[in-house]
Design a protein around this motif. Structure first.
Motif, PDB file in Angstrom:
ATOM      1  N   VAL B 273       0.750  -1.152   0.086  1.00  0.00           N
ATOM      2  CA  VAL B 273      -0.031   0.010  -0.182  1.00  0.00           C
ATOM      3  C   VAL B 273       0.733   1.196   0.139  1.00  0.00           C
ATOM      4  CG1 VAL B 273      -1.703   1.476   1.479  1.00  0.00           C
ATOM      5  CG2 VAL B 273      -2.083  -1.305   1.167  1.00  0.00           C
ATOM      6  N   GLY B 274       2.127   1.160   0.679  1.00  0.00           N
ATOM      7  CA  GLY B 274       2.830   2.580   0.764  1.00  0.00           C
ATOM      8  C   GLY B 274       3.325   2.762  -0.360  1.00  0.00           C
ATOM      9  N   ASP B 275       3.934   1.647  -0.974  1.00  0.00           N
ATOM     10  CA  ASP B 275       4.719   2.065  -2.349  1.00  0.00           C
ATOM     11  C   ASP B 275       3.748   2.524  -3.511  1.00  0.00           C
ATOM     12  OD1 ASP B 275       7.270   1.444  -1.481  1.00  0.00           O
ATOM     13  OD2 ASP B 275       6.676  -0.729  -1.588  1.00  0.00           O
ATOM     14  N   GLY B 276       2.403   1.584  -3.509  1.00  0.00           N
ATOM     15  CA  GLY B 276       1.615   2.080  -4.393  1.00  0.00           C
ATOM     16  C   GLY B 276       1.091   3.461  -4.346  1.00  0.00           C
ATOM     17  N   SER B 277       0.824   3.914  -3.013  1.00  0.00           N
ATOM     18  CA  SER B 277       0.463   5.243  -2.824  1.00  0.00           C
ATOM     19  C   SER B 277       1.661   6.311  -3.338  1.00  0.00           C
ATOM     20  CB  SER B 277       0.316   5.582  -1.223  1.00  0.00           C
ATOM     21  OG  SER B 277      -0.731   4.652  -1.076  1.00  0.00           O
ATOM     22  N   ALA B 278       2.716   5.986  -2.951  1.00  0.00           N
ATOM     23  CA  ALA B 278       3.726   6.831  -3.337  1.00  0.00           C
ATOM     24  C   ALA B 278       3.843   6.936  -4.874  1.00  0.00           C
ATOM     25  CB  ALA B 278       5.103   6.362  -2.957  1.00  0.00           C
ATOM     26  N   MET B 279       3.756   5.734  -5.660  1.00  0.00           N
ATOM     27  CA  MET B 279       3.366   5.775  -7.093  1.00  0.00           C
ATOM     28  C   MET B 279       2.479   6.415  -7.644  1.00  0.00           C
ATOM     29  SD  MET B 279       3.815   1.935  -8.591  1.00  0.00           S
ATOM     30  CE  MET B 279       5.367   1.315  -8.130  1.00  0.00           C
ATOM     31  N   SER B 280       1.172   6.346  -7.133  1.00  0.00           N
ATOM     32  CA  SER B 280       0.074   7.075  -7.491  1.00  0.00           C
ATOM     33  C   SER B 280       0.389   8.691  -7.347  1.00  0.00           C
ATOM     34  CB  SER B 280      -1.131   6.770  -6.557  1.00  0.00           C
ATOM     35  OG  SER B 280      -1.143   5.356  -6.748  1.00  0.00           O
ATOM     36  N   VAL B 281       0.898   9.031  -6.029  1.00  0.00           N
ATOM     37  CA  VAL B 281       1.156  10.299  -5.904  1.00  0.00           C
ATOM     38  C   VAL B 281       1.933  10.957  -6.759  1.00  0.00           C
ATOM     39  CG1 VAL B 281       2.104  11.948  -4.274  1.00  0.00           C
ATOM     40  CG2 VAL B 281       0.628  10.300  -3.336  1.00  0.00           C
ATOM     41  N   VAL B 282       3.181  10.357  -7.233  1.00  0.00           N
ATOM     42  CA  VAL B 282       4.180  10.737  -8.209  1.00  0.00           C
ATOM     43  C   VAL B 282       3.482  10.887  -9.426  1.00  0.00           C
ATOM     44  CG1 VAL B 282       6.206  10.213  -9.594  1.00  0.00           C
ATOM     45  CG2 VAL B 282       6.039   9.970  -7.012  1.00  0.00           C
ATOM     46  N   THR B 283       2.602   9.954  -9.983  1.00  0.00           N
ATOM     47  CA  THR B 283       1.968   9.730 -11.236  1.00  0.00           C
ATOM     48  C   THR B 283       0.879  11.107 -11.187  1.00  0.00           C
ATOM     49  OG1 THR B 283       2.130   7.483 -10.993  1.00  0.00           O
ATOM     50  CG2 THR B 283       0.644   8.416 -12.907  1.00  0.00           C
ATOM     51  N   LEU B 284       0.131  11.049 -10.325  1.00  0.00           N
ATOM     52  CA  LEU B 284      -0.739  12.121 -10.135  1.00  0.00           C
ATOM     53  C   LEU B 284      -0.400  13.420 -10.282  1.00  0.00           C
ATOM     54  CD1 LEU B 284      -3.959  11.525  -9.278  1.00  0.00           C
ATOM     55  CD2 LEU B 284      -3.343  12.581  -7.023  1.00  0.00           C
ATOM     56  N   PHE B 285       0.791  14.016  -9.682  1.00  0.00           N
ATOM     57  CA  PHE B 285       1.014  15.283  -9.466  1.00  0.00           C
ATOM     58  C   PHE B 285       2.002  15.443 -10.942  1.00  0.00           C
ATOM     59  CE2 PHE B 285       0.068  15.084  -5.133  1.00  0.00           C
ATOM     60  CZ  PHE B 285      -0.083  16.344  -5.008  1.00  0.00           C
ATOM     61  N   ALA B 286       2.598  14.425 -11.553  1.00  0.00           N
ATOM     62  CA  ALA B 286       3.376  14.792 -12.981  1.00  0.00           C
ATOM     63  C   ALA B 286       2.254  14.988 -13.756  1.00  0.00           C
ATOM     64  CB  ALA B 286       4.030  13.283 -13.176  1.00  0.00           C
ATOM     65  N   VAL B 287       1.017  13.977 -14.024  1.00  0.00           N
ATOM     66  CA  VAL B 287       0.102  14.354 -14.910  1.00  0.00           C
ATOM     67  C   VAL B 287      -0.637  15.541 -14.666  1.00  0.00           C
ATOM     68  CG1 VAL B 287      -2.108  13.441 -15.938  1.00  0.00           C
ATOM     69  CG2 VAL B 287      -0.467  11.855 -15.183  1.00  0.00           C
ATOM     70  N   ALA B 288      -1.236  15.814 -13.317  1.00  0.00           N
ATOM     71  CA  ALA B 288      -1.586  17.150 -13.062  1.00  0.00           C
ATOM     72  C   ALA B 288      -0.904  18.371 -13.684  1.00  0.00           C
ATOM     73  CB  ALA B 288      -1.777  17.396 -11.358  1.00  0.00           C
ATOM     74  N   LEU B 289       0.539  18.188 -13.336  1.00  0.00           N
ATOM     75  CA  LEU B 289       1.401  19.425 -13.788  1.00  0.00           C
ATOM     76  C   LEU B 289       1.443  19.504 -15.251  1.00  0.00           C
ATOM     77  CD1 LEU B 289       3.496  21.092 -12.383  1.00  0.00           C
ATOM     78  CD2 LEU B 289       5.247  19.807 -13.340  1.00  0.00           C
ATOM     79  N   MET B 290       1.427  18.327 -16.184  1.00  0.00           N
ATOM     80  CA  MET B 290       1.131  18.680 -17.626  1.00  0.00           C
ATOM     81  C   MET B 290      -0.079  19.044 -18.024  1.00  0.00           C
ATOM     82  SD  MET B 290       3.013  14.881 -19.189  1.00  0.00           S
ATOM     83  CE  MET B 290       1.392  14.214 -18.736  1.00  0.00           C
ATOM     84  N   ILE B 291      -1.072  18.657 -17.299  1.00  0.00           N
ATOM     85  CA  ILE B 291      -2.440  19.286 -17.563  1.00  0.00           C
ATOM     86  C   ILE B 291      -2.493  20.804 -17.434  1.00  0.00           C
ATOM     87  CG2 ILE B 291      -4.967  19.560 -16.878  1.00  0.00           C
ATOM     88  CD1 ILE B 291      -4.608  16.608 -15.926  1.00  0.00           C
ATOM     89  N   ILE B 292      -1.919  21.195 -16.182  1.00  0.00           N
ATOM     90  CA  ILE B 292      -1.988  22.684 -15.721  1.00  0.00           C
ATOM     91  C   ILE B 292      -1.074  23.469 -16.737  1.00  0.00           C
ATOM     92  CG2 ILE B 292      -1.350  24.314 -14.248  1.00  0.00           C
ATOM     93  CD1 ILE B 292      -2.066  22.259 -11.998  1.00  0.00           C
ATOM     94  N   VAL B 293      -0.055  23.069 -17.258  1.00  0.00           N
ATOM     95  CA  VAL B 293       0.924  23.553 -18.248  1.00  0.00           C
ATOM     96  C   VAL B 293       0.401  23.584 -19.434  1.00  0.00           C
ATOM     97  CG1 VAL B 293       3.191  23.283 -19.432  1.00  0.00           C
ATOM     98  CG2 VAL B 293       3.176  22.896 -16.941  1.00  0.00           C
ATOM     99  N   ALA B 294      -0.342  22.624 -20.005  1.00  0.00           N
ATOM    100  CA  ALA B 294      -0.530  22.496 -21.252  1.00  0.00           C
ATOM    101  C   ALA B 294      -1.973  23.573 -21.431  1.00  0.00           C
ATOM    102  CB  ALA B 294      -1.327  21.145 -21.660  1.00  0.00           C
ATOM    103  N   ASN B 295      -2.877  23.402 -20.101  1.00  0.00           N
ATOM    104  CA  ASN B 295      -3.848  24.593 -20.370  1.00  0.00           C
ATOM    105  C   ASN B 295      -3.507  25.946 -20.372  1.00  0.00           C
ATOM    106  OD1 ASN B 295      -6.598  24.492 -20.220  1.00  0.00           O
ATOM    107  ND2 ASN B 295      -6.820  23.296 -18.460  1.00  0.00           N
ATOM    108  N   GLY B 296      -2.491  25.837 -19.711  1.00  0.00           N
ATOM    109  CA  GLY B 296      -2.065  27.551 -19.715  1.00  0.00           C
ATOM    110  C   GLY B 296      -1.460  27.890 -21.012  1.00  0.00           C
TER     111      GLY B 296
END
Ligand SMILES: Nc1ncnc2c1ncn2[C@@H]1O[C@H](COP(=O)(O)OP(=O)(O)OP(=O)(O)O)[C@@H](O)[C@H]1O
Ligand SMILES: [Mg+2]
Lengths: 370, 309, 277
Positions: B273-296
């Motif tokens: 669970v801990g590793d999976g969460s870390a993975m999710s968090v990293v993925t989530l923020f990376a994609v979110a960053l892409m979305i925000i940059v692209a949108n901008g």
């Protein structure tokens, strides 16, 4: 009884001011027309009165009660929209009774008022149709019906006739005025059609750039415009404008070489305003010229460009003193002369006594108002 | 005769305000509870090592350990990242080229049976992705698959579409291209058909060849639509999961591992669970960053354009 | 431009798009045809084989199979989540699109919806699993319905906003003059007038929920397993029953096919409107 009072109303969208510190009182049972060029803020002002638009400053009072922050539903005003804004999913009867039902009026009362309205507007037989199945004129009636069943204290109209054809418009104009007199409510009517305003209204409010230019009865506004803008806006064909220095020689007043017959009072007035000897604008309505048999000292020579017959009147358009001048001739009086006109004919015109206005060139204010 | 001003609505202003908040409340609550809170939950969990004893979880605080492990030792995740990027860029490129070409052809020359055609092109978009996975599993099967059946009927050697590590990712991409090209086609067609025909006709008089017309007129006019479609399809192709799950489950080896599959495996097959969460968090923020940059970027671009004209 | 060149262009475009259409339909028809074949004919690769309903019978009515229950689960989850999402999304869409409210609330809600819509679902399922397990709701309909609601919410919100925005401003203001508060306006004016958009959006939401695999895979239990998850498990059995798998696939395509046949123009409009957001 419903007096509408606007106290220093302002409205702006961001940096653009649409209504600028406006004061206006509309008497109970009065029929007031709001006129002005496109974009002058007529609709905005009407919607401010309705409560549909927030204001940036000022207060609105209805019979002395401050309604500035009261919701449109609670203001007891009804509005007829230019687009009619009928509910497409409701029948004619449902459209007309919707407001009463929203206010939980007793069913018997609703029916009674609906019946009355249907009769007044000649909509009997159409109760169950949907707006989509009506003609433009019928829709317009339903829109009016929706307002009158409510028996509101104030009616607001935003160019309700502009989508009708000319004949229907003329008829509806009369009916609407009659209705107003019968219902005894206050009516505020937006239009950019000056004929509508002149024929229907008790008083006209002329707006330009979000500011009131003049308030007065139709006659008042036509006969003594407060400024150059009002003079130009009201009246069709438009008032003629000539520019030049105003000179006085004894009792004779002249602009350029044109002789302006004036009463003593007028002369005094112009003298007091200090406009003698200065450049001013002269405004003369097309019907306020006399056609002379021959040229004289102070007459205006008009070279005819075009002649427009409208039935009773003839409009003669031409050049004089480097300006475009329009002359209105009455066929009954000057029929013979009018028949003989052609392109290139020269007419000699003389202004008639006191039937002209002088405007200050900078402020545009009328210097000859009585 | 007149009913009192408005018996039930004397307080309309107040009730209107209340409606604004009441009508938004469900949406805000759902978003907070099921999308914002989960992110916080993941952030929290990613700092723990979770072990199971007698069916109950034991949480040990480990700080950034899970992240350290993820960045230094979790090779399979990074293989997934690489595959996902390759996957996203390649499929979107092919989809755009193919979709745009077809849309252009239809726009210029028309086609018969438009409604039926649209219906067929909608199919892959609306049928469950798992059905598409199933279909292609049957089609690309090694022994009983349709393609290999046809190949052997023609006397050609068969191919292990999903089992050969060199080919498997390509096969998955093929499925995705098949899946989403119709969507790009419909989008591009709608875009082309909404272009101002008068401008197009007028411009057509000024160019001499088809390629000139494309380069100087059609593509520039369509550019905003194209850019938005490309950017968002790339971001959306980071969602790929269903087909991979069914077709290859990330194998063979790590050849078709994608980020989503790593997360799924670590969370649900390996109970980390801990590793999976870390993975999710990293993925989530990376994609979110892409979305925000692209949108901008897109906002800025359209903003600039509006200013110039 | 000569007639010949025109017709050459037509030939090219038709070949291209109908070629692609064939690529879509061909495999589907082939797979569907497997649903009506015996296992042995599928394995030996017969294209034309004796017709049978056996796969459907096995799938739906045999003791070993729960597929009927799976279909029912899918229907329950999709129906419930669609109803909920459409009601809350439409109410919010009206408020967000048409009413006065603090801008920061408006932009936070819409911004988050956009972001969440594009984030990979898989990054959330782990957390959802933990949350629902912690309160004993894992594997319940509630868990599936709630997550499908949030999963579909952004799209429903965007779609309904385009429909609500398209209503004429005068109509809204006329209703206001007629004495409608925001709530009355929503139920009596907005809802009846966006009915078409409401139906289109509901249909899409139903399809998306019905199609979901990732969430159902991780949050359902044996009792609440939905059709896509069931199909996937068939595919992973040691001895794959191809016929039944195809039959399952065929049945889970029914909502999508119905939608295309009944409301194609709706769907196209909805999908495209949603895509440019
Ligand atoms: N939402 C808005 N944002 C910015 N400016 C606006 C907005 N609505 C109206 N305006 C501006 O306010 C001014 C007045 O508009 P209004 O609709 O009141 O004019 P009007 O006198 O009714 O004109 P018309 O005769 O054309 O109907 C216009 O210049 C218009 O551009
Ligand atoms: Mg207006």
């Amino acid at each position: 009884m419903a007096e509408v009072q606007l106290n220093s109303i302002s409205k702006s969208y961001g940096a653009t001011t649409v209504i600028d510190d406006l004061d206006l009182t509309i008497e109970s049972k009065e029929f007031v027309a709001l006129v002005g060029p496109s974009g002058s803020g007529k609709s905005t002002l009407l919607r401010i009165i309705a409560g549909l638009e927030d204001i940036s400053g000022g207060t609105i009072q209805l019979d002395g009660r401050d309604v500035t922050h009261i919701d449109p539903s609670d203001r007891d005003m009804a509005m007829v929209f230019q687009s009619y804004a009928l509910y497409p999913h409701m029948s004619v009867a449902e459209n007309m009774t919707f407001a009463l039902r929203m206010r939980k009026a007793p069913e018997a009362e609703v029916q009674k008022r609906l019946d009355q309205a249907l009769d007044i507007l000649g909509l009997r037989g159409f109760e169950d149709r949907k707006p989509g199945q009506l003609s433009g004129g019928q829709r317009q009636r339903v829109a009016m019906g929706r307002a009158i069943v409510r028996q509101p204290s104030v009616f607001l109209f935003d160019e309700p006739l502009s989508n009708l054809d000319a004949k229907l418009r003329a008829r509806t104009r009369l009916e609407l005025r009659e209705l107003h007199d019968r219902l005894g409510a206050t009516s505020i009517f937006v239009t950019h059609d000056q004929i509508e305003a002149m024929t229907m209204a008790d008083r006209i409010v002329l707006l330009d750039g979000g500011k009131i230019q003049q308030v007065g009865t139709p006659k008042d506004i036509y006969r003594s415009p407060a400024n150059r803008f009002v003079a130009g806006f009201i009246g069709s064909p438009e008032i003629n404008i000539l520019t030049g220095p105003l000179t006085r020689d004894g009792d004779e007043l002249k602009l350029n070489q044109i002789n302006l017959p004036a009463s003593k009072a007028r002369l005094k007035q112009l003298e007091a305003a200090g406009s003698i000897g200065k450049d001013v604008e002269l405004g003369i309505r097309p019907e306020h010229f006399e056609v002379l048999k021959s040229a004289n000292d102070g007459s205006l020579a008009l070279t005819v460009d075009a002649i427009e017959f409208t039935g009773q009147d003839v409009f003669v358009v031409g050049q004089a003193e480097g300006a475009n001048i329009t002359l209105r001739m009455d066929l009954r009086r000057d029929g013979k002369l009018a028949e003989s006109l052609a392109r290139g004919t020269v007419l000699h015109l003389a202004p008639t006594k006191d039937n002209w206005h002088i405007f200050d060139i900078d402020s545009g204010l009328c210097l000859t108002r009585g | 005769m007149k009913p009192a001003a408005n018996p039930q609505t004397g307080d309309t202003t107040k009730r209107n305000k209340r409606w604004v908040y009441l009508s938004l409340a469900p949406v805000i609550i759902v978003f907070l509870a099921l999308s914002a809170f989960p992110v916080l939950n993941l952030l929290g969990l990613s700092l723990f090592k979770v072990t199971w004893q007698d069916g109950s979880a034991i949480y040990d605080f480990v700080g950034m350990e899970n992240y350290k492990y993820l960045f230094n030792e979790e090779e399979i995740y990074w293989a997934g990242v690489r595959n996902t990027l390759i996957f996203a860029v390649s499929v979107v490129t092919v989809q755009m080229l193919l979709g745009f070409t077809m849309a252009l052809a239809v726009m210029r020359a028309g086609s018969f049976g438009r409604p039926i055609l649209t219906g067929i092109f909608l199919l892959p978009i609306v049928i469950p992705p798992i059905v598409i996975g199933t279909m292609w599993r049957l089609i690309m099967g090694r022994e009983f698959g349709l393609i290999n059946g046809l190949l052997s009927m023609a006397g050609l050697p068969t191919v292990d579409w999903l089992g050969n590590p060199d080919i498997a990712l390509g096969s998955i991409m093929l499925v995705d291209i098949w899946h989403w090209t119709p969507f790009v086609f419909l989008l591009m067609l709608a875009g082309l058909e909404s272009l101002d025909t008068e401008v197009l006709e007028a411009a057509r008089l000024d160019v001499t060849s088809f390629w000139q017309e494309m380069r100087h007129i059609v593509v520039p006019m369509m550019l905003p639509t194209i850019v938005i479609t490309v950017v968002f399809r790339i971001i959306l192709s980071f969602k790929v999961f269903d087909e991979v799950y069914l077709l290859t489950s990330g194998g063979p080896g790590t050849s078709t591992e994608v980020v989503n599959f790593s997360i799924y495996r670590v969370f649900f097959s390996q109970d980390r669970v801990g590793d999976g969460s870390a993975m999710s968090v990293v993925t989530l923020f990376a994609v979110a960053l892409m979305i925000i940059v692209a949108n901008g970027l897109i906002q800025r671009r359209s903003g600039n354009k509006g200013g110039e004209e | 431009m000569s007639v010949r060149r025109l017709s050459a262009g037509r030939l090219f475009s038709n070949t291209l798009v109908w070629g692609y259409a064939f690529l879509i339909l061909g495999p589907m028809v082939w797979v569907l045809s497997n649903a009506f074949k015996f296992q042995i004919d599928i394995l030996t690769g017969k294209i034309f084989a004796p017709f049978t309903w056996r796969n459907f019978e096995q799938l739906l009515f045999s003791r070993q199979s729960n597929f009927l229950a799976n279909l029912l689960n899918s229907a329950i989850v999709a129906t419930a989540s669609t109803l909920i999402v459409i009601v809350i999304a439409t109410m919010a869409a009206f408020t967000l699109a048409r009413l006065k409210m603090p801008d920061w609330i408006r932009w936070s809600v819409l911004g988050w919806a956009l972001l969440f819509h594009m984030l990979p679902t898989l990054t959330f399922v782990g957390s959802w699993y933990q949350m629902f397990a912690a309160v004993g709701l894992h594997g319940t309909y509630f868990a599936l319905i709630a997550t499908h609601v949030v999963f579909n919410l952004p799209m429903a919100l965007f779609l309904m906003m385009t429909f609500v925005t398209a209503l004429p401003e005068d109509l809204i203001q006329a209703a206001r003059m007629d004495g409608c508060s925001n709530g009355a306006m929503f139920w009596r004016i907005v809802m009846p007038l966006v009915r078409g958009g409401l139906i289109a959006t509901s249909a899409l939401m139903f399809i998306f929920s019905w199609s979901d695999f990732a969430i159902a895979l991780t949050l359902s239990s044996t009792d609440t397993m939905t059709a896509p998850v069931a199909i996937a498990t068939y595919a992973q059995e040691y001895e794959i029953r191809y016929g039944e798998m195809a039959a399952g696939a065929a049945m889970s395509m029914i909502p999508a096919l119905t939608l295309i046949l009944v409301g194609q123009s709706f769907v196209v409009r909805g999908l495209l409107a949603g895509a440019v957001k």
